[in-house]
Design a protein around this motif. Structure first.
Motif, PDB file in Angstrom:
ATOM      1  N   TYR A   1       0.882  -1.174   0.000  1.00  0.00           N
ATOM      2  CA  TYR A   1       0.000   0.000   0.000  1.00  0.00           C
ATOM      3  C   TYR A   1       0.915   1.218   0.000  1.00  0.00           C
ATOM      4  CZ  TYR A   1      -3.268  -3.649   0.952  1.00  0.00           C
ATOM      5  OH  TYR A   1      -3.992  -4.804   0.838  1.00  0.00           O
ATOM      6  N   ARG A   7       0.865   6.437  -3.161  1.00  0.00           N
ATOM      7  CA  ARG A   7      -0.166   6.758  -4.152  1.00  0.00           C
ATOM      8  C   ARG A   7      -1.500   6.105  -3.765  1.00  0.00           C
ATOM      9  NH1 ARG A   7      -0.559   6.565 -10.767  1.00  0.00           N
ATOM     10  NH2 ARG A   7      -2.830   6.743 -10.775  1.00  0.00           N
ATOM     11  N   TYR A   8      -1.452   4.843  -3.370  1.00  0.00           N
ATOM     12  CA  TYR A   8      -2.681   4.163  -2.931  1.00  0.00           C
ATOM     13  C   TYR A   8      -3.304   4.931  -1.751  1.00  0.00           C
ATOM     14  CZ  TYR A   8      -5.840   0.485  -1.301  1.00  0.00           C
ATOM     15  OH  TYR A   8      -6.959  -0.207  -0.905  1.00  0.00           O
ATOM     16  N   ASP A  11      -2.870   8.091  -0.938  1.00  0.00           N
ATOM     17  CA  ASP A  11      -3.403   9.378  -1.423  1.00  0.00           C
ATOM     18  C   ASP A  11      -4.768   9.196  -2.078  1.00  0.00           C
ATOM     19  OD1 ASP A  11      -1.171  10.755  -0.578  1.00  0.00           O
ATOM     20  OD2 ASP A  11      -0.184  10.742  -2.535  1.00  0.00           O
ATOM     21  N   GLU A  12      -4.893   8.138  -2.867  1.00  0.00           N
ATOM     22  CA  GLU A  12      -6.124   7.942  -3.638  1.00  0.00           C
ATOM     23  C   GLU A  12      -7.265   7.357  -2.793  1.00  0.00           C
ATOM     24  OE1 GLU A  12      -4.226   7.240  -8.092  1.00  0.00           O
ATOM     25  OE2 GLU A  12      -4.911   5.514  -6.949  1.00  0.00           O
ATOM     26  N   SER A  13      -6.935   6.424  -1.909  1.00  0.00           N
ATOM     27  CA  SER A  13      -7.968   5.675  -1.197  1.00  0.00           C
ATOM     28  C   SER A  13      -8.094   6.044   0.273  1.00  0.00           C
ATOM     29  CB  SER A  13      -7.681   4.171  -1.304  1.00  0.00           C
ATOM     30  OG  SER A  13      -7.597   3.779  -2.655  1.00  0.00           O
ATOM     31  N   GLY A  14      -7.073   6.708   0.807  1.00  0.00           N
ATOM     32  CA  GLY A  14      -7.093   7.075   2.224  1.00  0.00           C
ATOM     33  C   GLY A  14      -6.457   6.004   3.088  1.00  0.00           C
ATOM     34  N   ARG A  23      -8.769   3.009   4.400  1.00  0.00           N
ATOM     35  CA  ARG A  23      -8.963   1.902   3.454  1.00  0.00           C
ATOM     36  C   ARG A  23      -7.700   1.041   3.355  1.00  0.00           C
ATOM     37  NH1 ARG A  23     -10.316  -1.957   2.358  1.00  0.00           N
ATOM     38  NH2 ARG A  23     -10.511  -2.972   0.349  1.00  0.00           N
ATOM     39  N   ALA A  24      -6.539   1.689   3.337  1.00  0.00           N
ATOM     40  CA  ALA A  24      -5.282   0.939   3.265  1.00  0.00           C
ATOM     41  C   ALA A  24      -5.145   0.004   4.463  1.00  0.00           C
ATOM     42  CB  ALA A  24      -4.090   1.890   3.201  1.00  0.00           C
ATOM     43  N   ALA A  31      -7.565  -2.942   4.366  1.00  0.00           N
ATOM     44  CA  ALA A  31      -7.077  -3.963   3.434  1.00  0.00           C
ATOM     45  C   ALA A  31      -5.903  -4.737   4.043  1.00  0.00           C
ATOM     46  CB  ALA A  31      -6.664  -3.311   2.118  1.00  0.00           C
TER      47      ALA A  31
END
Length: 306
Positions: A198, A201-202, A204-207, A210-211, A214
């Motif tokens: 994660y 970028r992940y 930044d995009e998903s918060g 969420r990371a 997951a």
């Protein structure tokens, strides 16, 4: 307040796997920043077992692709043995590093203990770097860039078989969070071995929420969570005391959320704190921040939550 397993602090004062001097002073900086007292204030029974002993850093160049391999093996073997003692005593070991090559010793011990107990292992690797290098792909030969690869069976036999079993873990047991610096050939290895990353970028995009959801997916009451916390996971603007600063890292609130979500699981069974370099810090600021975040790992939150 959650009841916590008693904790053992294991100091590992070496920068033998690093490219800069100074991480060997990390254990004392964490103690001076008040880590034992902060944990005790949270109701945690703390035993400081002191510092392990090992060879001095010879500060020589790479031999056959590795710098200081014999010294790295010696320190990691000592840490592996010390970690096993604390785990078998029913305690939660906290490794005070030291550079991140030491993750080989601590996680090899944890993996062995999990096999003995029939427990699942999930490793949360909080870091700016994936540390999935091998001697073939890194020109520096610094082993602090190789611990995840070594744990997964890629590297010199003295490290991949540190605990007698190789590999100690599989890439599927690792979740990497906050990554933002990966060497070109290392990217290929990560893809080939399907490491779950994660990156920033992940995030930044998903918060970060969420990371972390997951990264924690699939853990249950039979899971041992090992947290390997490299302080360069944090943005250098808030954590300057590291040898390998990478801009664009995790901010204070994101870091707190990571620690709080780990604490909410109640499953953390071991912890590394590594790569703190007081020589590059400002008034022990990074060590104090690390202590603050570890408090959150042990349940400190703004409000009482169910």
């Amino acid at each position: 307040m959650a009841t916590h397993r008693p904790v053992s602090l294991i100091g590992v004062p070496t920068d033998v796997g690093a490219g800069h001097r100074g991480a060997r002073l990390g254990p004392e900086a964490l103690r001076i920043a008040g880590l034992p007292e902060a944990l005790a204030a949270r109701g945690v029974a703390v035993r400081d077992v002191g510092n392990l002993q090992g060879p001095r850093n010879p500060w020589t160049g790479p031999v056959d692709g590795y710098r200081h391999l014999d010294e790295v093996v010696a320190w990691n073997h000592a840490l592996m043995e010390a970690t096993l003692v604390e785990l078998r005593d029913g305690r939660l070991p906290i490794m005070l590093g030291g550079d991140h090559c030491l993750g080989i010793g601590s996680i090899t011990a944890v993996a062995r203990w999990c096999r003995e107990q029939g427990k699942q292992l999930r490793v949360l690797w909080l870091d700016a770097h994936s540390d999935f290098n091998t001697s073939e792909v890194t020109p520096s030969g610094n082993i602090h860039g190789m611990p995840v690869a070594c744990l997964c069976g890629l590297g010199p036999e003295a490290l991949t078989r540190l605990g007698g079993d190789a590999p100690a873990i599989s890439p599927q047991q690792v979740r990497q969070i906050g990554i933002r610096s990966v060497d070109q050939d290392e990217k290929r290895l990560i893809k080939q071995h399907q490491v779950d990353v994660y990156d920033m970028r992940y995030i930044d995009e998903s918060g970060m929420k969420r990371a972390m959801e997951a990264a924690l997916e699939g853990v249950d009451a039979n899971t041992h969570l090992h947290v390997s916390f490299d302080v360069d996971f944090l943005d250098p603007s808030i954590a300057p005391g590291v040898g390998t600063t990478v801009p664009g890292g995790v901010n204070y609130r994101e870091a707190q959320l990571v620690m709080e979500m780990i604490a909410d699981t109640g499953l953390m069974g071991s912890l590394d704190i590594v790569e703190l370099n007081p020589l590059l810090d400002r008034r022990n600021r990074t060590a104090k921040l690390a202590v603050d975040l570890v408090e959150s790992l042990f349940g400190k939150s703004t409000l009482m939550r169910d």
